[in-house]
Design a protein around this motif. Structure first.
Motif, PDB file in Angstrom:
ATOM      1  N   TRP A  53       0.762  -1.276  -0.094  1.00 22.88           N
ATOM      2  CA  TRP A  53      -0.154  -0.123  -0.213  1.00 22.88           C
ATOM      3  C   TRP A  53       0.809   1.190   0.067  1.00 22.88           C
ATOM      4  CZ3 TRP A  53      -4.250   1.410   4.173  1.00 22.88           C
ATOM      5  CH2 TRP A  53      -5.038   2.628   3.669  1.00 22.88           C
ATOM      6  N   PRO A  54       1.879   1.370   0.999  1.00 27.44           N
ATOM      7  CA  PRO A  54       2.629   2.668   0.884  1.00 27.44           C
ATOM      8  C   PRO A  54       3.312   2.794  -0.438  1.00 27.44           C
ATOM      9  CG  PRO A  54       3.192   1.292   2.715  1.00 27.44           C
ATOM     10  CD  PRO A  54       2.187   0.606   2.054  1.00 27.44           C
ATOM     11  N   ILE A  55       4.037   1.794  -1.056  1.00 26.69           N
ATOM     12  CA  ILE A  55       4.625   1.554  -2.195  1.00 26.69           C
ATOM     13  C   ILE A  55       3.588   2.200  -3.316  1.00 26.69           C
ATOM     14  CG2 ILE A  55       5.610   0.542  -3.940  1.00 26.69           C
ATOM     15  CD1 ILE A  55       6.691  -1.312  -1.533  1.00 26.69           C
ATOM     16  N   VAL A  56       2.619   1.643  -3.360  1.00 28.50           N
ATOM     17  CA  VAL A  56       1.669   2.122  -4.512  1.00 28.50           C
ATOM     18  C   VAL A  56       1.098   3.569  -4.301  1.00 28.50           C
ATOM     19  CG1 VAL A  56      -0.549   1.651  -5.461  1.00 28.50           C
ATOM     20  CG2 VAL A  56       1.085  -0.191  -5.007  1.00 28.50           C
ATOM     21  N   PHE A  57       1.081   4.079  -3.193  1.00 33.87           N
ATOM     22  CA  PHE A  57       0.546   5.395  -2.573  1.00 33.87           C
ATOM     23  C   PHE A  57       1.719   6.488  -3.245  1.00 33.87           C
ATOM     24  CE2 PHE A  57       0.786   9.017   0.252  1.00 33.87           C
ATOM     25  CZ  PHE A  57      -0.469   9.428  -0.016  1.00 33.87           C
ATOM     26  N   ILE A  58       2.915   6.035  -3.311  1.00 38.39           N
ATOM     27  CA  ILE A  58       3.959   7.053  -3.528  1.00 38.39           C
ATOM     28  C   ILE A  58       4.061   6.878  -4.952  1.00 38.39           C
ATOM     29  CG2 ILE A  58       6.397   7.377  -3.410  1.00 38.39           C
ATOM     30  CD1 ILE A  58       6.205   6.555  -0.342  1.00 38.39           C
ATOM     31  N   ALA A  59       3.793   5.669  -5.586  1.00 41.85           N
ATOM     32  CA  ALA A  59       3.996   5.623  -7.080  1.00 41.85           C
ATOM     33  C   ALA A  59       2.799   6.421  -7.763  1.00 41.85           C
ATOM     34  CB  ALA A  59       3.858   4.214  -7.351  1.00 41.85           C
ATOM     35  N   ILE A  60       1.665   6.256  -7.244  1.00 41.44           N
ATOM     36  CA  ILE A  60       0.634   7.097  -7.652  1.00 41.44           C
ATOM     37  C   ILE A  60       0.799   8.537  -7.555  1.00 41.44           C
ATOM     38  CG2 ILE A  60      -1.834   7.611  -7.498  1.00 41.44           C
ATOM     39  CD1 ILE A  60      -2.393   4.606  -7.034  1.00 41.44           C
ATOM     40  N   LEU A  61       1.375   9.110  -6.519  1.00 40.64           N
ATOM     41  CA  LEU A  61       1.643  10.535  -6.252  1.00 40.64           C
ATOM     42  C   LEU A  61       2.670  11.088  -7.430  1.00 40.64           C
ATOM     43  CD1 LEU A  61       1.742  10.875  -2.416  1.00 40.64           C
ATOM     44  CD2 LEU A  61      -0.179  12.002  -4.126  1.00 40.64           C
ATOM     45  N   ILE A  62       3.668  10.036  -7.905  1.00 39.74           N
ATOM     46  CA  ILE A  62       4.794  10.551  -8.860  1.00 39.74           C
ATOM     47  C   ILE A  62       4.424  10.228 -10.058  1.00 39.74           C
ATOM     48  CG2 ILE A  62       7.040  10.118  -9.269  1.00 39.74           C
ATOM     49  CD1 ILE A  62       7.690   9.115  -6.536  1.00 39.74           C
ATOM     50  N   ILE A  63       3.645   9.139 -10.671  1.00 35.42           N
ATOM     51  CA  ILE A  63       3.365   8.746 -11.596  1.00 35.42           C
ATOM     52  C   ILE A  63       2.107   9.453 -12.298  1.00 35.42           C
ATOM     53  CG2 ILE A  63       3.023   6.840 -13.220  1.00 35.42           C
ATOM     54  CD1 ILE A  63       4.632   4.954 -11.293  1.00 35.42           C
ATOM     55  N   ALA A  64       1.029   9.661 -11.340  1.00 38.10           N
ATOM     56  CA  ALA A  64      -0.224  10.247 -12.113  1.00 38.10           C
ATOM     57  C   ALA A  64      -0.052  11.356 -12.651  1.00 38.10           C
ATOM     58  CB  ALA A  64      -1.149  10.340 -11.009  1.00 38.10           C
ATOM     59  N   PRO A  65       0.811  12.438 -12.125  1.00 39.55           N
ATOM     60  CA  PRO A  65       0.966  13.709 -12.712  1.00 39.55           C
ATOM     61  C   PRO A  65       1.767  13.511 -14.270  1.00 39.55           C
ATOM     62  CG  PRO A  65       1.585  14.036 -10.313  1.00 39.55           C
ATOM     63  CD  PRO A  65       1.335  12.481 -10.815  1.00 39.55           C
ATOM     64  N   LEU A  66       2.750  12.423 -14.003  1.00 37.30           N
ATOM     65  CA  LEU A  66       3.498  12.304 -15.406  1.00 37.30           C
ATOM     66  C   LEU A  66       2.671  11.752 -16.607  1.00 37.30           C
ATOM     67  CD1 LEU A  66       6.637  10.744 -13.866  1.00 37.30           C
ATOM     68  CD2 LEU A  66       6.444  13.384 -14.728  1.00 37.30           C
ATOM     69  N   VAL A  67       1.652  10.863 -16.161  1.00 41.68           N
ATOM     70  CA  VAL A  67       0.662  10.267 -17.079  1.00 41.68           C
ATOM     71  C   VAL A  67      -0.297  11.389 -17.689  1.00 41.68           C
ATOM     72  CG1 VAL A  67      -1.224   8.671 -17.317  1.00 41.68           C
ATOM     73  CG2 VAL A  67       0.985   8.010 -16.124  1.00 41.68           C
ATOM     74  N   ASN A  68      -0.692  12.082 -16.991  1.00 44.61           N
ATOM     75  CA  ASN A  68      -1.641  13.097 -17.363  1.00 44.61           C
ATOM     76  C   ASN A  68      -0.877  13.988 -18.250  1.00 44.61           C
ATOM     77  OD1 ASN A  68      -4.011  12.556 -16.005  1.00 44.61           O
ATOM     78  ND2 ASN A  68      -3.090  13.545 -14.115  1.00 44.61           N
ATOM     79  N   LYS A  69       0.292  14.567 -18.022  1.00 46.30           N
ATOM     80  CA  LYS A  69       0.945  15.177 -18.823  1.00 46.30           C
ATOM     81  C   LYS A  69       1.391  14.461 -20.279  1.00 46.30           C
ATOM     82  CE  LYS A  69       3.663  18.229 -15.773  1.00 46.30           C
ATOM     83  NZ  LYS A  69       4.892  18.480 -15.108  1.00 46.30           N
ATOM     84  N   PHE A  70       1.675  13.574 -20.257  1.00 47.26           N
ATOM     85  CA  PHE A  70       1.768  12.589 -21.439  1.00 47.26           C
ATOM     86  C   PHE A  70       0.343  12.317 -22.187  1.00 47.26           C
ATOM     87  CE2 PHE A  70       1.456   8.269 -23.284  1.00 47.26           C
ATOM     88  CZ  PHE A  70       2.607   8.444 -24.309  1.00 47.26           C
ATOM     89  N   LEU A  71      -0.670  12.263 -21.405  1.00 46.50           N
ATOM     90  CA  LEU A  71      -1.894  12.133 -22.266  1.00 46.50           C
ATOM     91  C   LEU A  71      -2.179  13.287 -22.996  1.00 46.50           C
ATOM     92  CD1 LEU A  71      -3.679   9.672 -19.861  1.00 46.50           C
ATOM     93  CD2 LEU A  71      -2.803   9.063 -21.953  1.00 46.50           C
ATOM     94  N   ASN A  72      -1.943  14.451 -22.055  1.00 47.18           N
ATOM     95  CA  ASN A  72      -2.345  15.894 -22.806  1.00 47.18           C
ATOM     96  C   ASN A  72      -1.736  16.063 -24.268  1.00 47.18           C
ATOM     97  OD1 ASN A  72      -3.650  16.401 -20.589  1.00 47.18           O
ATOM     98  ND2 ASN A  72      -1.925  17.637 -19.667  1.00 47.18           N
TER      99      ASN A  72
END
Length: 78
Positions: A53-72
């Motif tokens: 859980w903490p690993i995935v939490f940190i990963a989402i905080l880091i990866i989600a903004p990058l994925v959003n920029k990529f998809l934009n």
């Protein structure tokens, strides 16, 4: 009506809830494929979930903004 959480915490709340369910589903699936008895599953799953859980939490905080920029780059804005 209950007071709502301020919008500035939305990203963290999203990551917390999303990581909870993602970790629960993935750790449960992997362990169920690797153990044959329900007793073994119930013994292993809580600690595996607690690690994931903490690993995935940190990963989402880091990866989600990058994925959003990529998809934009590929998706038109409304």
């Amino acid at each position: 009506m209950a007071k709502k959480i301020p919008f500035r915490y939305r990203v963290y709340c999203f990551a917390l809830v999303m990581s909870f369910f993602t970790s629960m589903i993935v750790s449960g699936t992997v362990i169920s494929l690797r153990t044959s008895a329900l007793e073994g599953f119930l013994h292993i799953w809580p600690s595996s979930f607690a690690i994931a859980w903490p690993i995935v939490f940190i990963a989402i905080l880091i990866i989600a903004p990058l994925v959003n920029k990529f998809l934009n780059v590929f998706i038109e804005s409304s």
